[in-house]
Write a protein that holds these residues in place. Structure first.
Motif, PDB file in Angstrom:
ATOM      1  N   ALA A  90     -50.801 -38.024  56.700  1.00 55.20           N
ATOM      2  CA  ALA A  90     -51.135 -38.438  58.254  1.00 55.20           C
ATOM      3  C   ALA A  90     -51.380 -37.083  58.870  1.00 55.20           C
ATOM      4  O   ALA A  90     -52.368 -36.925  59.664  1.00 55.20           O
ATOM      5  N   VAL A  91     -50.471 -35.978  58.829  1.00 59.94           N
ATOM      6  CA  VAL A  91     -50.491 -34.913  59.316  1.00 59.94           C
ATOM      7  C   VAL A  91     -51.588 -34.018  58.861  1.00 59.94           C
ATOM      8  O   VAL A  91     -52.504 -33.640  59.613  1.00 59.94           O
ATOM      9  N   LEU A  92     -51.951 -34.158  57.453  1.00 62.94           N
ATOM     10  CA  LEU A  92     -52.936 -33.326  56.719  1.00 62.94           C
ATOM     11  C   LEU A  92     -54.364 -33.907  57.194  1.00 62.94           C
ATOM     12  O   LEU A  92     -55.365 -33.132  57.609  1.00 62.94           O
ATOM     13  N   ARG A  93     -54.461 -35.535  57.493  1.00 58.94           N
ATOM     14  CA  ARG A  93     -55.521 -35.929  58.089  1.00 58.94           C
ATOM     15  C   ARG A  93     -55.806 -35.504  59.477  1.00 58.94           C
ATOM     16  O   ARG A  93     -57.247 -35.703  59.713  1.00 58.94           O
ATOM     17  N   SER A  94     -54.935 -34.822  60.013  1.00 56.48           N
ATOM     18  CA  SER A  94     -55.575 -34.181  61.342  1.00 56.48           C
ATOM     19  C   SER A  94     -55.774 -32.934  61.215  1.00 56.48           C
ATOM     20  O   SER A  94     -56.202 -32.451  62.347  1.00 56.48           O
ATOM     21  N   ALA A  95     -55.920 -32.320  60.160  1.00 61.62           N
ATOM     22  CA  ALA A  95     -56.264 -31.026  60.006  1.00 61.62           C
ATOM     23  C   ALA A  95     -57.749 -30.741  60.385  1.00 61.62           C
ATOM     24  O   ALA A  95     -58.532 -31.529  60.165  1.00 61.62           O
ATOM     25  N   THR A  96     -58.072 -29.406  60.840  1.00 63.65           N
ATOM     26  CA  THR A  96     -59.362 -29.011  61.034  1.00 63.65           C
ATOM     27  C   THR A  96     -59.943 -28.091  60.337  1.00 63.65           C
ATOM     28  O   THR A  96     -61.287 -27.754  60.218  1.00 63.65           O
ATOM     29  N   ASP A 142     -65.679 -34.202  53.164  1.00 62.34           N
ATOM     30  CA  ASP A 142     -66.137 -33.180  54.228  1.00 62.34           C
ATOM     31  C   ASP A 142     -65.312 -32.912  55.526  1.00 62.34           C
ATOM     32  O   ASP A 142     -65.266 -32.034  56.212  1.00 62.34           O
ATOM     33  N   LYS A 143     -64.213 -34.064  55.446  1.00 62.04           N
ATOM     34  CA  LYS A 143     -63.162 -34.072  56.595  1.00 62.04           C
ATOM     35  C   LYS A 143     -61.962 -34.238  56.067  1.00 62.04           C
ATOM     36  O   LYS A 143     -62.008 -35.389  55.143  1.00 62.04           O
ATOM     37  N   TRP A 144     -61.060 -33.796  56.629  1.00 58.16           N
ATOM     38  CA  TRP A 144     -59.603 -34.292  56.189  1.00 58.16           C
ATOM     39  C   TRP A 144     -59.250 -35.665  56.528  1.00 58.16           C
ATOM     40  O   TRP A 144     -58.368 -36.410  55.665  1.00 58.16           O
ATOM     41  N   GLN A 145     -60.036 -36.286  57.337  1.00 58.71           N
ATOM     42  CA  GLN A 145     -59.679 -37.919  57.733  1.00 58.71           C
ATOM     43  C   GLN A 145     -60.108 -38.742  56.327  1.00 58.71           C
ATOM     44  O   GLN A 145     -59.556 -39.789  56.266  1.00 58.71           O
ATOM     45  N   ASP A 146     -60.830 -38.066  55.531  1.00 59.92           N
ATOM     46  CA  ASP A 146     -61.283 -38.900  54.540  1.00 59.92           C
ATOM     47  C   ASP A 146     -60.450 -39.041  53.263  1.00 59.92           C
ATOM     48  O   ASP A 146     -60.763 -39.304  52.222  1.00 59.92           O
ATOM     49  N   LEU A 147     -59.408 -37.987  53.299  1.00 62.56           N
ATOM     50  CA  LEU A 147     -58.560 -37.752  52.167  1.00 62.56           C
ATOM     51  C   LEU A 147     -57.908 -38.949  51.630  1.00 62.56           C
ATOM     52  O   LEU A 147     -57.400 -39.863  52.219  1.00 62.56           O
ATOM     53  N   ARG A 148     -57.952 -39.249  50.251  1.00 65.98           N
ATOM     54  CA  ARG A 148     -57.255 -40.249  49.773  1.00 65.98           C
ATOM     55  C   ARG A 148     -56.464 -39.978  48.560  1.00 65.98           C
ATOM     56  O   ARG A 148     -56.548 -38.756  47.847  1.00 65.98           O
ATOM     57  N   TRP A 149     -55.490 -40.641  48.263  1.00 65.83           N
ATOM     58  CA  TRP A 149     -54.282 -40.424  47.046  1.00 65.83           C
ATOM     59  C   TRP A 149     -55.138 -40.392  45.836  1.00 65.83           C
ATOM     60  O   TRP A 149     -56.081 -40.983  45.676  1.00 65.83           O
ATOM     61  N   GLY A 150     -54.990 -39.360  44.779  1.00 63.28           N
ATOM     62  CA  GLY A 150     -55.355 -39.438  43.572  1.00 63.28           C
ATOM     63  C   GLY A 150     -56.856 -38.813  43.413  1.00 63.28           C
ATOM     64  O   GLY A 150     -57.526 -38.652  42.611  1.00 63.28           O
ATOM     65  N   SER A 151     -57.319 -38.066  44.679  1.00 64.96           N
ATOM     66  CA  SER A 151     -58.650 -37.483  44.782  1.00 64.96           C
ATOM     67  C   SER A 151     -58.613 -35.939  44.519  1.00 64.96           C
ATOM     68  O   SER A 151     -59.738 -35.444  44.563  1.00 64.96           O
ATOM     69  N   GLY A 152     -57.377 -35.467  44.487  1.00 64.24           N
ATOM     70  CA  GLY A 152     -57.501 -33.857  44.268  1.00 64.24           C
ATOM     71  C   GLY A 152     -57.450 -33.220  43.127  1.00 64.24           C
ATOM     72  O   GLY A 152     -57.165 -33.749  41.734  1.00 64.24           O
ATOM     73  N   VAL A 153     -58.014 -32.391  42.753  1.00 62.94           N
ATOM     74  CA  VAL A 153     -58.219 -31.302  41.519  1.00 62.94           C
ATOM     75  C   VAL A 153     -57.196 -30.107  41.876  1.00 62.94           C
ATOM     76  O   VAL A 153     -57.475 -29.358  42.693  1.00 62.94           O
ATOM     77  N   CYS A 154     -56.282 -30.189  40.737  1.00 59.01           N
ATOM     78  CA  CYS A 154     -55.395 -28.886  40.807  1.00 59.01           C
ATOM     79  C   CYS A 154     -56.112 -27.427  40.371  1.00 59.01           C
ATOM     80  O   CYS A 154     -56.859 -27.716  39.273  1.00 59.01           O
ATOM     81  N   CYS A 155     -56.170 -26.579  41.373  1.00 64.97           N
ATOM     82  CA  CYS A 155     -56.821 -25.113  40.776  1.00 64.97           C
ATOM     83  C   CYS A 155     -55.623 -24.320  40.371  1.00 64.97           C
ATOM     84  O   CYS A 155     -56.049 -23.470  39.692  1.00 64.97           O
ATOM     85  N   ASP A 156     -54.333 -24.635  40.999  1.00 71.55           N
ATOM     86  CA  ASP A 156     -53.508 -23.620  40.613  1.00 71.55           C
ATOM     87  C   ASP A 156     -51.997 -24.229  41.017  1.00 71.55           C
ATOM     88  O   ASP A 156     -52.031 -25.109  41.819  1.00 71.55           O
ATOM     89  N   PHE A 157     -50.991 -23.789  40.333  1.00 76.92           N
ATOM     90  CA  PHE A 157     -49.583 -24.031  40.652  1.00 76.92           C
ATOM     91  C   PHE A 157     -48.722 -23.006  40.366  1.00 76.92           C
ATOM     92  O   PHE A 157     -48.769 -22.610  39.283  1.00 76.92           O
ATOM     93  N   VAL A 158     -47.963 -22.585  41.472  1.00 78.06           N
ATOM     94  CA  VAL A 158     -47.032 -21.515  40.883  1.00 78.06           C
ATOM     95  C   VAL A 158     -45.598 -21.657  41.563  1.00 78.06           C
ATOM     96  O   VAL A 158     -45.457 -22.569  42.712  1.00 78.06           O
ATOM     97  N   VAL A 159     -44.563 -21.048  40.789  1.00 78.48           N
ATOM     98  CA  VAL A 159     -43.277 -21.232  41.516  1.00 78.48           C
ATOM     99  C   VAL A 159     -42.837 -19.461  41.424  1.00 78.48           C
ATOM    100  O   VAL A 159     -43.391 -18.770  40.757  1.00 78.48           O
ATOM    101  N   PRO A 160     -42.041 -19.411  42.310  1.00 80.94           N
ATOM    102  CA  PRO A 160     -41.521 -17.951  42.604  1.00 80.94           C
ATOM    103  C   PRO A 160     -41.078 -17.266  41.204  1.00 80.94           C
ATOM    104  O   PRO A 160     -41.191 -16.088  41.007  1.00 80.94           O
ATOM    105  N   ARG A 161     -40.329 -18.142  40.287  1.00 86.04           N
ATOM    106  CA  ARG A 161     -40.199 -17.323  39.020  1.00 86.04           C
ATOM    107  C   ARG A 161     -41.202 -16.962  38.443  1.00 86.04           C
ATOM    108  O   ARG A 161     -40.994 -16.382  37.349  1.00 86.04           O
ATOM    109  N   ASP A 162     -42.436 -17.457  38.574  1.00 87.93           N
ATOM    110  CA  ASP A 162     -43.492 -16.994  37.797  1.00 87.93           C
ATOM    111  C   ASP A 162     -44.011 -15.587  38.307  1.00 87.93           C
ATOM    112  O   ASP A 162     -44.867 -14.904  37.642  1.00 87.93           O
TER     113      ASP A 162
END
Length: 168
Positions: A90-96, A142-162
């Motif tokens: 819900a917070v993310l859907r309010s992003a601009t 086009d807008k965060w209000q349209d965000l749905r679960w399972g729709s993202g593509v991972c571009c990168d993932f890192v943890v500090p130990r990396d």
């Protein structure tokens, strides 16, 4: 296209200090990790144009140590403090912004990261989403209000130990 940088706060100090969990600061390792994550963001040319951050001291301190541009719009909100995935969505859907950095806590960050992606990365620490874990994901919206679960593509993932600078 929208991009999310979903970061869990860096390692916090459990040594006593403040009585409130909300007021707990980072420890020494967390301060180093935050700076290293900021360096990593710049090296990857990941430039958020908006920040949504939990109002807890440890998330705000993580944000400050990333050394992002001072004129970056930042929203500190209690809504992200120990938030459940639905609250985070819900917070993310309010992003601009087009590239939003969201700084929050576990277990909400971990569950939200898994639920947002169509396919999770093969990183051995992704499911644990340890302190400082950072996911970069793109969404064909086009807008965060349209965000749905399972729709993202991972571009990168890192943890500090990396990151070598996190341990120095």
């Amino acid at each position: 296209m929208k991009r999310l940088i979903l970061m869990r706060h860096a390692k916090s100090d459990w040594s006593g200090g403040p009585n409130s969990d909300h007021e707990r600061p980072l420890n020494k390792r967390g301060r180093r990790s935050s700076a290293a994550l900021g360096d990593w963001l710049r090296e990857q040319e990941l430039e958020p144009d908006q920040v949504l951050c939990s109002s807890a001291i440890r998330t705000h301190e993580t944000l400050l140590r990333l050394s992002l541009p001072e004129d970056l719009p930042v929203t500190l909100t209690r809504d992200l403090y120990l938030a459940e995935p639905e609250e985070m969505l819900a917070v993310l859907r309010s992003a601009t912004g087009d590239c939003v950095l969201m700084l929050a806590h576990n277990p909400g960050s971990s569950i939200t990261a898994r639920r947002l992606l169509a396919q999770v990365p093969e990183h051995p620490r992704f499911s644990a989403y340890p302190t400082g874990a950072t996911l970069v994901a793109d969404f064909d919206i086009d807008k965060w209000q349209d965000l749905r679960w399972g729709s993202g593509v991972c571009c990168d993932f890192v943890v500090p130990r990396d990151l070598p600078a996190a341990d120095s």
